[in-house]
Design an enzyme around this catalytic site. Structure first.
Site, PDB file in Angstrom:
ATOM      1  CG  HIS A  24      -0.227  -0.039   2.530  1.00 34.71           C
ATOM      2  ND1 HIS A  24       0.366   1.065   3.086  1.00 34.71           N
ATOM      3  CD2 HIS A  24      -0.006  -1.052   3.390  1.00 34.71           C
ATOM      4  CE1 HIS A  24       0.918   0.758   4.240  1.00 34.71           C
ATOM      5  NE2 HIS A  24       0.712  -0.545   4.447  1.00 34.71           N
ATOM      6  CD  GLU A 107       1.015  -3.685   7.105  1.00 34.40           C
ATOM      7  OE1 GLU A 107       2.108  -4.061   7.578  1.00 34.40           O
ATOM      8  OE2 GLU A 107       0.921  -2.887   6.169  1.00 34.40           O
TER       9      GLU A 107
END
Length: 167
Positions: A24, A107
């Site tokens: 991202h 994550e």
């Protein structure tokens, strides 16, 4: 199934021509890490700069793949969805064979909210213990992340990643 030149059956699996990983763009937490103590990690959005980075990534991706078709897997995180929105601006609808959100693509879990006063202590403990094996309180270790990603790759890419499903 095909027969090899040695007269043994050969099982063909669909494998991607290439696998491209995109992270991202810049998130609000990349700019201010204290946000982790007040907002759930998966809800943290991109900054304006992060959106611009994602748009640029889409343009670069398009230059690499041209008009090839692709299948997109993405994380359920807000910043990842926002990154994908910007990348879409550089792709044609015809070249996207499909998309799928997959919770394994996220994550490392650092725990629910990271209390600001304890963050530095926790990160020091991780560095001292070892990045791969330290398990964050209410979170996961780097090894846990590796297992999760291996599970994803085996499912989406099959035996090319070292795991063969029974035939």
């Amino acid at each position: 199934m095909l027969i090899s030149r040695h007269h043994k059956p050969v099982h063909l699996h669909w494998l991607p021509r290439r696998l491209m990983l995109v992270r991202h763009g810049e998130s609000e937490a990349n700019v201010d890490r204290t946000i982790y103590s007040t907002m759930a990690d998966w809800r943290i959005p991109l900054t304006a700069r992060g959106r611009a980075q994602a748009l640029d990534c889409g343009r670069r991706l398009r230059r690499i793949i041209g008009d090839e078709q692709l299948y997109i897997y993405y994380s359920p995180y807000t910043r990842t969805r926002q990154t994908l929105e910007e990348i879409h601006k550089s792709l044609s609808a015809e070249q996207i064979q499909g998309e799928r959100e997959d919770e394994r693509l996220r994550e490392q879990e650092m725990g629910n909210y990271q209390p600001l006063q304890a963050m530095d202590e926790t990160w020091d403990a991780r560095n001292s213990f070892g990045r791969l094996y330290y398990r964050f309180p209410y979170g996961e270790s780097g090894a846990d992340v590796g297992d999760r990603v291996s599970s994803f790759l085996t499912r989406c890419c099959g035996s090319a990643w070292g795991s063969r499903s029974p035939t």
